[in-house]
Design a protein around this motif. Structure first.
Motif, PDB file in Angstrom:
ATOM      1  N   SER A   1     -19.765 -10.055  16.463  1.00  0.00           N
ATOM      2  CA  SER A   1     -18.962 -10.969  15.654  1.00  0.00           C
ATOM      3  C   SER A   1     -17.487 -10.707  15.935  1.00  0.00           C
TER       4      SER A   1
ATOM      5  N   LYS B   1     -25.181  -5.324   9.670  1.00  0.00           N
ATOM      6  CA  LYS B   1     -23.803  -5.126   9.236  1.00  0.00           C
ATOM      7  C   LYS B   1     -23.007  -4.605  10.427  1.00  0.00           C
TER       8      LYS B   1
ATOM      9  N   SER C   1     -25.671 -16.168   7.583  1.00  0.00           N
ATOM     10  CA  SER C   1     -24.724 -15.401   6.792  1.00  0.00           C
ATOM     11  C   SER C   1     -24.747 -15.977   5.387  1.00  0.00           C
TER      12      SER C   1
ATOM     13  N   MET D   1     -19.187  -7.136   8.600  1.00  0.00           N
ATOM     14  CA  MET D   1     -19.727  -8.470   8.336  1.00  0.00           C
ATOM     15  C   MET D   1     -21.243  -8.378   8.208  1.00  0.00           C
ATOM     16  N   GLU D   2     -21.814  -9.066   7.225  1.00  0.00           N
ATOM     17  CA  GLU D   2     -23.250  -8.987   6.961  1.00  0.00           C
ATOM     18  C   GLU D   2     -23.952 -10.265   7.420  1.00  0.00           C
ATOM     19  N   TYR D   3     -25.087 -10.063   8.130  1.00  0.00           N
ATOM     20  CA  TYR D   3     -25.870 -11.174   8.652  1.00  0.00           C
ATOM     21  C   TYR D   3     -27.352 -10.872   8.446  1.00  0.00           C
TER      22      TYR D   3
END
Length: 317
Positions: free
Chosen positions: A55, A88, A119, A69-71
């Motif tokens: 990302s 993450k 997301s 960032m969380e996915y």
């Protein structure tokens, strides 16, 4: 002259109200950040399969990683049973996920699979398609020439079929993940039978203590198959011999028990000199203290030698 001044003022007003807002909007368009999410599939030695999500944020032609960032990563569909992992991103904006054993039946049940990245409630990636594949590496020696044969197959109609037009790097695995080409070409492309045959021209390369090194073949970012890697250890290298006699000599880079004599002499001379001076000063200080503790001596002088008669002084004067 007044008309000229009016014209100048009018041009100035036009530039303020029209040109400046336009340039400001252009600057805003250039600085608008863009979020980028990339997914890669890896298949190492037909056993370890994993995905790497990256990302990044692109702003004014500068790309920076997005941290923490969380996915969510899914296989084929967005359901609880097809969840591969919750990701993450790290300090490099990357996150790694392995395909869990619970999805083995899902994976073996189809020739192609779609990986989906979300997301929250937003779907980020939905068209990342990978075809099941495998890669093999065989070796042979003919008339003193060492040969490497790499085959790439893909699963289709419940059978393995050749995968042509796959670009591969074939050679010797080196430190850091690089591959030293086995022949004259940097890359090779599989033919209609899905194979690549390469003659090893990098001969007389050093191996380990037994003369082994690792051959490797890799496909990078193939649109259909992703990233494939196969490795195999072969005894084609020169045996590495270690000469320990060099370290048995008295040199500066050996162990402390092999220190050069001149260096030992210098070190011990400095130590003896410093401690000898300290001990000498302590002894002298002890003597001074000892003298201070003794009673005052009484000295008797001989009157016949020490007395000066007044008459002698008068005669001399």
């Amino acid at each position: 002259m007044k008309k000229m001044k009016l014209n100048k003022y009018s041009l100035l007003l036009i530039s303020v109200f029209f040109i400046f807002p336009y340039s400001g909007s252009v600057a805003q368009e250039k600085s608008a950040p863009k979020e980028l999410v990339k997914l890669q599939y890896f298949n190492n030695n037909n056993r370890v399969q994993y995905l790497i999500l990256e990302s990044t944020l692109k702003e004014n032609k500068v790309i920076s990683p997005r941290i923490n960032m969380e996915y969510q990563l899914y296989l084929d569909s967005i359901t609880k049973g097809t969840l591969i992992a919750k990701l993450k991103t790290d300090k490099n904006g990357k996150a790694k996920a392995f395909i869990p054993p619970s999805l083995k039946n899902n994976w073996n049940g189809a020739a192609q699979h779609t990986f989906i990245v979300t997301s929250g409630e937003e779907e980020i990636i939905s068209d990342f398609l990978i075809t099941r594949s495998r890669i093999t590496l065989d070796t042979a020696t003919s008339d003193g020439v060492k040969n490497i044969t790499v085959s790439v197959m893909k699963w289709e109609n419940n059978t393995w079929i050749p995968s042509p037009e796959v670009e591969l790097k074939v050679g010797i695995a080196r430190t850091g993940g690089s591959i030293l080409p086995a022949g004259d070409e940097e890359t090779y492309t599989t033919d209609s039978s899905g194979t690549v045959a390469v003659d090893l021209k990098k001969d007389s390369l050093p191996g380990d203590l037994k003369g082994n090194y690792v051959l490797a073949a890799r496909a990078d970012d193939n649109e259909e198959l992703g990233n494939l890697l196969i490795e195999r250890t072969v005894p084609w290298g020169l045996v590495t011999k270690t000469d320990n006699s060099f370290f048995q000599k008295r040199t500066l880079w050996t162990t402390r028990f092999r220190t050069p004599l001149w260096l030992l002499f210098m070190a011990y001379s400095i130590v003896i000199g410093v401690w000898g001076t300290i001990i000498y000063l302590i002894v002298q200080l002890y003597k001074i203290i000892k003298l201070g503790d003794t009673p005052t001596a009484k000295y008797h002088t001989d009157k016949s030698k020490s007395e000066i008669h007044l008459t002698d002084l008068v005669e001399k004067t």
